[in-house]
Enzyme design. Sequence first.
Site, PDB file in Angstrom:
ATOM      1  N   HIS A  24      -6.879   3.962   1.033  1.00  0.00           N
ATOM      2  CA  HIS A  24      -6.050   4.385   2.158  1.00  0.00           C
ATOM      3  C   HIS A  24      -6.864   4.297   3.443  1.00  0.00           C
ATOM      4  CE1 HIS A  24      -2.589   6.207   3.957  1.00  0.00           C
ATOM      5  NE2 HIS A  24      -3.284   7.216   4.433  1.00  0.00           N
ATOM      6  N   ASP A  75       0.837  -1.196   0.000  1.00  0.00           N
ATOM      7  CA  ASP A  75       0.000   0.000   0.000  1.00  0.00           C
ATOM      8  C   ASP A  75       0.879   1.256   0.000  1.00  0.00           C
ATOM      9  OD1 ASP A  75      -1.863  -1.997   0.440  1.00  0.00           O
ATOM     10  OD2 ASP A  75      -2.810  -1.020   2.154  1.00  0.00           O
ATOM     11  N   ASP A  76       0.251   2.383  -0.327  1.00  0.00           N
ATOM     12  CA  ASP A  76       0.872   3.716  -0.164  1.00  0.00           C
ATOM     13  C   ASP A  76       1.939   4.064  -1.190  1.00  0.00           C
ATOM     14  OD1 ASP A  76      -0.770   4.008   2.017  1.00  0.00           O
ATOM     15  OD2 ASP A  76       0.811   3.791   3.514  1.00  0.00           O
TER      16      ASP A  76
END
Length: 289
Positions: free
Chosen positions: A133, A10-11
């Site tokens: 997110h 993620d991210d």
Amino acid sequence: MARSIIFNADDLGIHPTTDQAILLAFKEGIISSATLLMTTPFTEQAADLAISANLPIGIHLSLTLGKPVAAQNENSELQDNLGWMSRTPAFFFKKLLFLEHRKRLVPQIAAEFSAQLAKAADLGIKPTHVDSHQHVHMARGIMPILEELLPYYGLRKIRLTREPLWSARLAGKAGIWDRRNGIKGAAIYFSNSKPRSLVTPDHFFGLYHSGVLNEERLLGILQKLPANSTSEVGFHPGKSIVDNVYPQPNVNAFIASSERETEFATATSSRVKQFLKDQRINTISFREL
């Protein structure tokens, strides 16, 4: 007895040091997929790097980080007076429980998510899937938005953030209480969001382990993977750096934290790679799902 697993970072796009760590963990470690934020100052740079590396990319939809992609008016509840999306996940999980708030917020969220997906297309990205997110796509009222929106952009795969309780026991106090991941899990459980028309892996792991996914915890998960199943593990690998890019101190702290270093070490662990090989667990991306 076939078992397949997606290791998603993620991210992507949150900070260049994080992006470098994700790409290295893809090249040398177990990461097989990543989800890219459309709302940060580093989105375009991260997209170029990921495309060049042939990293399978999904979209990390955001309501709580960066700046909105869609044009906002004075009545927008998605941005603060400086133009940042600084709401917490709790705001959306709480407000969207109530019909009166859903009527007001859902159109704003739908417009923003559509703008983020359109931006991805403009950047030349062919997304494999979407997640979000801080898992805000699991808040009540958001999944129907995505079931209508994603096919328009040629997408049909999504993360379903529902983690078995036995995984919470592996996360222990560090994951459940110290990182407040147990509260996130409870909020998702009570939101009761499940897609009816989208494809998901059979299992998801990583919510309870966010920020604490070390080698031992990951091996504990892998040892208990159900037979004949496809699972996803969400990762947050990175290289810690102090850089106050965002207005939220907690976001800057997570970028700078040693927790990202821990997850990077797990994602590049030779012991984990050997275990996957020995147990004949297939590493795939959402492309193969």
